[in-house]
Write an enzyme that holds these catalytic residues in place. Structure first.
Site, PDB file in Angstrom:
ATOM      1  N   HIS A 238       9.208  37.595  35.303  1.00 36.06           N
ATOM      2  CA  HIS A 238       8.118  37.056  35.007  1.00 36.06           C
ATOM      3  C   HIS A 238       7.980  35.581  35.705  1.00 36.06           C
ATOM      4  O   HIS A 238       9.156  35.017  36.033  1.00 36.06           O
ATOM      5  CB  HIS A 238       8.244  36.477  33.402  1.00 36.06           C
TER       6      HIS A 238
ATOM      7  N   ASP B  25      10.469  32.996  34.871  1.00 39.47           N
ATOM      8  CA  ASP B  25      12.004  33.228  35.084  1.00 39.47           C
ATOM      9  C   ASP B  25      12.595  32.655  36.289  1.00 39.47           C
ATOM     10  O   ASP B  25      13.747  32.467  36.765  1.00 39.47           O
ATOM     11  CB  ASP B  25      12.190  34.815  35.125  1.00 39.47           C
TER      12      ASP B  25
ATOM     13  N   ASP C 276      14.154  44.644  18.276  1.00 38.49           N
ATOM     14  CA  ASP C 276      14.307  44.671  19.577  1.00 38.49           C
ATOM     15  C   ASP C 276      15.341  44.198  20.165  1.00 38.49           C
ATOM     16  O   ASP C 276      15.494  43.124  20.706  1.00 38.49           O
ATOM     17  CB  ASP C 276      12.950  44.188  20.268  1.00 38.49           C
TER      18      ASP C 276
HETATM   19  C1  XUL Z   1       9.637  42.223  25.502  1.00 43.79           C
HETATM   20  C2  XUL Z   1       9.888  42.994  26.896  1.00 43.79           C
HETATM   21  C3  XUL Z   1       9.360  42.148  28.018  1.00 43.79           C
HETATM   22  C4  XUL Z   1       8.571  42.900  29.002  1.00 43.79           C
HETATM   23  C5  XUL Z   1       8.089  41.929  29.877  1.00 43.79           C
HETATM   24  O1  XUL Z   1       9.966  43.022  24.369  1.00 43.79           O
HETATM   25  O2  XUL Z   1       9.965  44.175  26.794  1.00 43.79           O
HETATM   26  O3  XUL Z   1      10.499  41.622  28.214  1.00 43.79           O
HETATM   27  O4  XUL Z   1       9.322  43.920  29.467  1.00 43.79           O
HETATM   28  O5  XUL Z   1       7.129  40.817  29.717  1.00 43.79           O
END
Ligand code: XUL
Ligand code: CO
Length: 441
Positions: A101, A104, A308
């Site tokens: 990102h 990041d 998650d």
């Molecule tokens: C969040 C997720 C993110 C995406 C990119 O659950 O998977 O890290 O992969 O924004």
């Protein structure tokens, strides 16, 4: 070379009997499986955010892992040390791709997007300089349009047209950087594109605005020479109660509605699949059926927790069935990005390597076993036989639209009673999978 990970050597393939913690037991980059090298089947990528940024913070406690890399966190100097660490880490593991990102790779300036963009220029220059002459490259980039408080009501789906323009500004910069770094893809993960309550939400407006943002990004990217894929990464919830890109089927329907399906594919994440009540295999099958197989965020969840957790994939059964789908669909256009993080108490630099070795070996083992299932042929043969009636006279006529409902009814009336459709033989098939998985050779 051994600046940040002095205790870790270059990781080599040593085979399944090796007890060396710093060796691959299954991932043998040059081994040929079904006509392609393992490294071609499995283009691995490192996720910048988990590997270089996450320090083990959770809802109940602060960080447990030192990721200063010899510099003060939150500085551009630190951002550059992360690049150095990334190159050493990836070289030691033989990983060719990275994903990130925007924020990041640089600390975001809280008050001025222009300063954040200037830092992005500086650090992406540095990435190019440090990866020059290596085979390290960008798989995909994305924007963090969910962390900054301005995105609390969404980015593309925000109620504020001003905030929407800040999302657009980040996207424009990200596409510039995608071209600069030669990225193969750009990912949209709609972390806050959804709602907390329908009481304050105009769903139709919000979805149209998200589609417009996709369209404008696609148009800008193509204009500046971005030839890669755009990906949508479905997820049903978290952080929002409901996310619009709920699962692959929903996201593909959305893209088709707005005419975006030619430029976009799916980025499927294992833990997102299970949050949506699906298996990873299901989500990949949907992509295969729809011609939307793009890239994979490799990880797994914990069924007893249900959020998650982004764990490294270590379940061979799941990776086998995932690789089975991917091989049959002709492979991925993108790669396998480890959107996975070490558990909070796994807090040493060595743990970062153990985690990647386990994840890469589990996908490699899945590849080996999936190829064996395909070569074994019993499952494919069974499915073909199960559907044999669709190759008979009436079956073919139905598929070719040559009969009406009344014709079908007349056919049924003539037969009076259909033949037994045949057993599904599920347990027999599950036994075959176990037989292939555990047959000792
Ligand atoms: C969040 C997720 C993110 C995406 C990119 O659950 O998977 O890290 O992969 O924004
Ligand atoms: Co992800």
């Amino acid at each position: 070379m051994s600046e940040f990970f002095p205790n870790v050597p270059k990781i080599q393939y040593e085979g399944r009997d090796s007890k060396n913690p710093f060796a691959f037991k299954y991932y043998d980059a040059d081994r040929v499986i079904l006509g392609r090298k393992m490294s071609e089947h499995l283009p691995f990528a490192m996720a910048w955010w988990h590997n270089l940024c996450a320090v083990g913070v959770d809802m109940f406690g602060s960080g447990t892992t030192d990721k200063t890399f010899g510099a003060e966190m939150g500085t551009v100097e630190h951002a550059k040390r992360k690049v150095d660490a990334a190159v050493e880490f990836m070289t030691k593991l033989g990983i060719e791709y990275y994903c990130f990102h925007d924020v990041d790779v640089v600390p975001e300036d809280p008050d001025d997007i222009n300063e954040t963009n200037r830092r992005l220029d500086e650090v992406t220059d540095y990435i190019l300089e440090k990866t020059k002459g290596t085979n390290i490259k960008c798989l995909w980039t994305t924007c963090n349009m969910f962390g900054n408080p301005r995105f609390m009501n969404g980015a593309g789906s925000t109620n504020s047209a001003d905030v929407y323009c800040f999302a657009a500004a980040q996207l424009k910069k990200a596409l510039d950087n995608a071209v600069k770094l030669g990225a193969k893809g750009y990912v949209f993960w709609g972390g806050r594109e959804g709602y907390e309550t329908l009481l304050n939400t105009n769903m139709a407006l919000e979805q149209e605005n998200v589609a417009n943002l996709f369209r404008m990004t696609r148009d800008y990217g193509r204009k500046i020479g971005f030839t890669g894929d755009f990906y949508v990464e479905p997820k049903p919830k978290e952080p929002m109660k409901h996310q619009y890109d709920f699962d692959a089927a929903t996201a593909i329907g959305f893209l088709r509605k707005y005419g975006l399906d030619k430029d976009f594919k799916m980025n499927i994440e294992a833990n997102h699949a299970t949050l949506a009540g699906h298996t990873l295999q299901h989500e990949l099958r949907v992509c295969a059926v729809e011609g939307m197989m793009g890239s994979v965020d490799a990880n797994m969840g914990d069924m007893l927790l249900g959020w998650d957790t982004d764990q490294f994939p270590t379940n061979v059964y799941d990776t086998t069935m995932a690789m089975y789908e991917i091989i049959k669909a002709g492979g991925l256009r993108g790669g396998f990005n480890f959107d996975s993080k070490t558990r909070r108490p796994s807090n040493t630099m060595e743990d970062m390597f153990y985690a990647y070795i386990a994840g890469m070996d589990t996908l490699a083992l899945g590849l080996i076993k999936a190829a064996e299932i395909i070569e074994d042929g019993r499952i494919d043969r069974f499915v073909a036989e199960r559907d044999a009636s669709w190759n008979t006279c009436i079956g073919e006529k139905i598929r070719k639209h040559e009969v009406t409902l009344a014709d079908c009814a007349e056919y049924a009336a003539r037969m009076k009673k259909p033949a037994d459709p045949g057993s599904g033989h599920q347990e027999y098939l599950e036994g075959i999978v176990n037989n292939v998985l555990f047959a000792s050779k």
